[in-house]
Write an enzyme that holds these catalytic residues in place. Structure first.
Site, PDB file in Angstrom:
ATOM      1  N   SER A 144       0.859  -1.191   0.000  1.00  0.00           N
ATOM      2  CA  SER A 144       0.000   0.000   0.000  1.00  0.00           C
ATOM      3  C   SER A 144       0.887   1.229   0.000  1.00  0.00           C
ATOM      4  O   SER A 144       2.015   1.201   0.514  1.00  0.00           O
ATOM      5  CB  SER A 144      -0.891   0.012   1.251  1.00  0.00           C
ATOM      6  OG  SER A 144      -1.540   1.260   1.404  1.00  0.00           O
ATOM      7  N   TYR A 157      -1.494  -1.003  10.363  1.00  0.00           N
ATOM      8  CA  TYR A 157      -1.598  -1.331   8.941  1.00  0.00           C
ATOM      9  C   TYR A 157      -0.412  -0.759   8.160  1.00  0.00           C
ATOM     10  O   TYR A 157       0.206  -1.463   7.338  1.00  0.00           O
ATOM     11  CB  TYR A 157      -2.909  -0.781   8.388  1.00  0.00           C
ATOM     12  CG  TYR A 157      -3.124  -1.029   6.918  1.00  0.00           C
ATOM     13  CD1 TYR A 157      -3.542  -2.282   6.461  1.00  0.00           C
ATOM     14  CD2 TYR A 157      -2.934  -0.018   5.981  1.00  0.00           C
ATOM     15  CE1 TYR A 157      -3.757  -2.506   5.108  1.00  0.00           C
ATOM     16  CE2 TYR A 157      -3.147  -0.244   4.636  1.00  0.00           C
ATOM     17  CZ  TYR A 157      -3.563  -1.491   4.199  1.00  0.00           C
ATOM     18  OH  TYR A 157      -3.763  -1.713   2.859  1.00  0.00           O
TER      19      TYR A 157
END
Length: 253
Positions: A144, A157
């Site tokens: 990401s 995350y």
């Protein structure tokens, strides 16, 4: 463009969203077989498998809880047995909860790390064993842009995705002599059903900042993965391919 002619691929977390886009792109690009992995979303995964077959590839659905190391190894072995070999693995499965760092428990931290990083480690290790016997293959991790651009409530995350990017580079180094190429793809904001209604202010901010002026689509990530798994990327390994419509190029000052 049948870039993946004859390949057998395993896509984890392929029951919906980005995973679905990857699985379908592999079928469209000529893969002979696509293993659609899911943990609980069996009906959605079966729908993806049906669509893969309609595109001309074989497909099967395999279930596994990738937080369990042995389940990861079993999944990869079953995928290779089903396909007769395994040419490509896309480590897409993961979770993205929201929790303020100050209020986060160690259990919440570990849940995200296990789902997003430990699963990648175990699946890649298993794939290396299988692929090295067949002369090599391609492994792609879905990371990401948050690996380098943290957001409030996403500390676990962001840290996990940063680890995924570095794991790809480390695996590329150590598995290269076995014929494996390992890369990562870092998507930006990818559209999904209901996203604009759930987070209108975030979508508006994104559209105002992205040079290409739109949200990403699952197939955009699928195209990146198909390229990295193809012969066109035969000398590319240890790299992170950012797929974000250019938003990372926007100055932050």
């Amino acid at each position: 463009m049948r870039l993946l002619e004859g390949q057998v691929a395993l896509v984890t977390g392929a029951g919906g969203g980005i995973g679905r886009g990857i699985a379908l792109r592999f079928a469209e690009r000529g893969a002979a077989g696509v293993v659609v992995h899911c943990r609980t979303s069996v009906a959605a995964a079966e729908e993806v498998a049906v669509r893969v077959r309609e595109l001309g590839a074989r497909a099967t659905v395999l279930r596994a809880d990738l937080r369990d190391e042995e389940a990861c190894h079993r999944l990869v072995r079953e995928a290779a047995e089903w396909g007769g070999r395994l040419d490509s693995l896309v480590n897409n499965a993961g979770v993205q909860p929201v929790q303020a760092l100050a209020a986060m428990s160690a259990d919440e931290w570990r849940e995200v790390v296990d789902a997003n990083v430990s699963s990648v480690f175990a699946c890649t290790q298993a794939a290396a064993e299988v692929m090295s016997e067949g002369g090599g293959g391609s492994v792609t991790h879905i990371a990401s842009i948050e690996a380098g651009h943290p957001a409030a409530g996403h500390a676990h995350y962001s840290a996990a995705k940063a680890a995924v990017v570095m794991h790809a580079r480390s695996a590329a180094l150590e598995y290269g002599p076995l014929g494996l190429r390992v890369n990562s793809v870092s998507p930006g904001l990818i559209d999904r059903e209901g996203l604009t209604g759930d987070w209108p202010e975030g979508v508006e901010r994104w559209l105002g900042k992205a040079p290409l002026g739109r949200l990403g689509r699952p197939e955009d990530v699928g195209d990146a993965c198909a390229f990295l798994a193809s012969p066109l990327a035969s000398w590319i390994t240890g790299q992170d391919l950012v797929v974000d419509g250019g938003v990372s190029a926007r100055p932050t000052w």
